[in-house]
Design an enzyme around this catalytic site. Structure first.
Site, mmCIF file in Angstrom:
data_model
loop_
_atom_site.group_PDB
_atom_site.id
_atom_site.type_symbol
_atom_site.label_atom_id
_atom_site.label_comp_id
_atom_site.label_asym_id
_atom_site.label_seq_id
_atom_site.Cartn_x
_atom_site.Cartn_y
_atom_site.Cartn_z
ATOM 1 N N ASP A 143 4.226 -5.257 -2.464
ATOM 2 C CA ASP A 143 3.058 -5.906 -2.039
ATOM 3 C C ASP A 143 3.175 -6.468 -0.698
ATOM 4 O O ASP A 143 3.993 -6.979 -0.431
ATOM 5 C CB ASP A 143 2.292 -6.973 -2.936
ATOM 6 C CG ASP A 143 1.159 -7.599 -2.186
ATOM 7 O OD1 ASP A 143 0.259 -6.609 -1.782
ATOM 8 O OD2 ASP A 143 0.920 -8.688 -2.665
ATOM 9 N N ASP A 368 -3.898 -3.739 4.813
ATOM 10 C CA ASP A 368 -3.441 -4.346 3.461
ATOM 11 C C ASP A 368 -3.430 -3.078 2.493
ATOM 12 O O ASP A 368 -4.125 -2.456 2.165
ATOM 13 C CB ASP A 368 -4.407 -5.245 2.934
ATOM 14 C CG ASP A 368 -4.167 -5.720 1.697
ATOM 15 O OD1 ASP A 368 -2.886 -5.827 1.457
ATOM 16 O OD2 ASP A 368 -4.860 -6.399 0.913
#
Length: 490
Positions: A143, A368
């Protein structure tokens, strides 16, 4: 304190909200001799999958929405202290030191194959992470919005004699007692008291050498408790050799609670912060990392790559079509922000207030990988949706209840040529022009939706991973620039 921890841990919460189980990953040998660690999505062995494709989409959008609210809340809190001039994070002693730092390998790269998971209703990916001496392999979640790398872990066995009962449920855990390189961070150290304060370190310290502990609390009631340590991480390189990163800060989570952590082994922190694994690995491999996401509907056997180091040897990446724009580091930490000038549709610039894109104000744009949908702050969302809806006026609006997705339609007779092209313009002249399929997305057989969600204002806009598909994205941390270009990613 609980409120502080919640706002700080938003990226981990969303990832584990998505993540319920992981398949095993095989070690593959690439054509360049690099080791590829296969990333498999959580739904490979999940029995309680959403019943329909729309159910999966609802689950995904719900998680995206929670992540977005956390991002926006963080931006509002950080606004008074945002800095115009950014500094590269300092590598604290908890992460590395001069005696153990490995020699930089700028001429080689490490590659980790990555698979699409949209067919399962998630955009998250997993990598097999080799940690400890001898190395133990765990499936961790990658992530770009996370600070800390941590894993489920057994620190000490019963009686402290290294004899652990067999794990009856066969869940993978890191066995710290079996690693010769596992060194806990003392709770009395400055590292614990100061450097790790923003990673939820606890004040308790029964004795000076007692391990520095942490306690994560999440908005859904989940939690993770453990201790900080330094460990060794093993890489295989494109030249066929192996290398190790020593004294990497990791979290050893001895206790987890809640659905968020039921089957994940942990997380790899790829965000921009002092303790991020991405920064440690990128420092060794040329101060950069990149990823290329295949079409989000691709089957599992089609892979792309997360690369530490240069991607110049990958034939699928057209280097002559790579564009670069400034990568704004540290302002919306640990996220990666960019300077956007505006959005055009069909060659016409939309009337969107400039403050929406101001990363040094209360707006800005984040790239993102942890969000699937693309979210635009309300003053940008409304004109974008209005312009795109005009091209779909002849298609019946289905009025589906899909949370942040406002407009879905019966796609019978739809052709992408009917939709005007959307372009995101950066302040330095770079242009990102995604394919139509990245913003008019498939929701179910015969159903397509405009793949945007509204973000509250003030707040950030987010370029999600569906919008990023079929592009290479290079995070050049040394030069503070983001490279991107179209690619087949395979």
């Amino acid at each position: 304190m609980v409120t502080y921890r919640r706002q700080k841990s938003f990226s981990l919460f969303i990832i584990f909200l998505f993540t319920v189980i992981i398949n095993s990953a095989k070690l593959l040998e690439s054509r360049h001799g690099s080791t590829k660690l296969k990333l498999i999505h959580r739904h490979d062995f999940v029995r309680d999958l959403p019943v329909t494709q729309l159910d999966r989409l609802r689950q995904l959008l719900h998680s995206d929405s929670i992540r977005l609210r956390s991002i926006s809340h963080k931006i509002r809190l950080n606004h008074p202290i945002r800095r115009q001039v950014q500094e590269k994070p300092v590598y604290y002693p908890a992460c590395t030191n001069s005696s153990s730092r490995a020699k930089n390998d700028y001429n080689v790269a490490a590659e980790l194959p990555i698979h699409s998971g949209a067919e399962y209703g998630t955009g998250q990916y997993f990598v097999h992470f080799r940690v400890g001496s001898p190395a133990q392999t765990l499936a961790l979640i990658a992530d770009t919005g996370s600070d800390l790398t941590w894993m489920k872990c057994k620190y000490r066995c019963h009686g402290g004699r290294g004899k652990c009962r067999r794990n009856s449920n066969k869940k993978r855990v890191f066995r710290a007692d079996r690693s010769l390189s596992f060194r806990t961070v003392p709770c009395s150290s400055t590292v614990c008291k100061v450097d790790l304060a923003n990673l939820f370190s606890l004040a308790r310290c029964p004795s000076p050498k007692y391990p520095c502990a942490y306690d994560y609390r999440y908005s859904d009631g989940s939690s993770a408790l453990g201790l900080f340590a330094n460990e060794t991480v093993t890489f295989s390189l494109t030249n066929g050799r192996k290398t190790r990163l020593h004294n990497v800060l990791v979290g050893c989570s001895e206790s987890t609670r809640g659905q968020s952590f039921q089957a994940a082994d942990g997380v790899i922190g790829l965000g921009y912060s002092n303790h991020s694994f991405a920064l440690r690995a990128a420092e060794k491999f040329g101060d950069k990392f990149s990823y290329c996401l295949v079409d989000h509907l691709s089957p599992k056997n089609i892979s792309s790559y997360l690369i530490f180091g240069s991607h110049k040897d990958e034939p699928s990446i057209p280097l002559n079509r790579i564009q670069y724009t400034e990568l704004v580091l540290g302002v919306i930490a640990p996220f990666y922000a960019v300077n956007v000038k505006g959005i055009s549709i069909g060659g016409i610039m939309l009337e969107i207030p400039a403050e929406i894109w101001n990363v040094n104000g209360v707006g800005g744009v984040i790239v993102d990988s942890g969000s699937s949908l693309t979210f635009l702050a309300q003053p940008a969302y409304q004109p974008v949706m209005a312009a795109l809806k005009l091209s779909l006026i002849n298609f019946r609006n289905l009025n589906l209840d899909l949370g942040p997705i406002e407009y879905c339609f019966n796609s019978r007779g739809f052709d992408e040529s009917l939709v005007p092209r959307l372009v995101i313009h950066f302040t330095d002249g770079a242009r990102f022009e995604p394919p139509v399929k990245s913003y008019v997305i498939d929701a179910a057989p015969g159903v397509k939706c405009l793949g945007f969600g509204p973000a509250s204002w003030p707040g950030a806009s987010v370029i999600g991973n569906i919008m990023q598909q079929n592009h290479i994205w290079e995070f050049d941390l040394g030069n503070s620039r983001l490279g991107f270009g179209t690619s087949s990613c395979n």
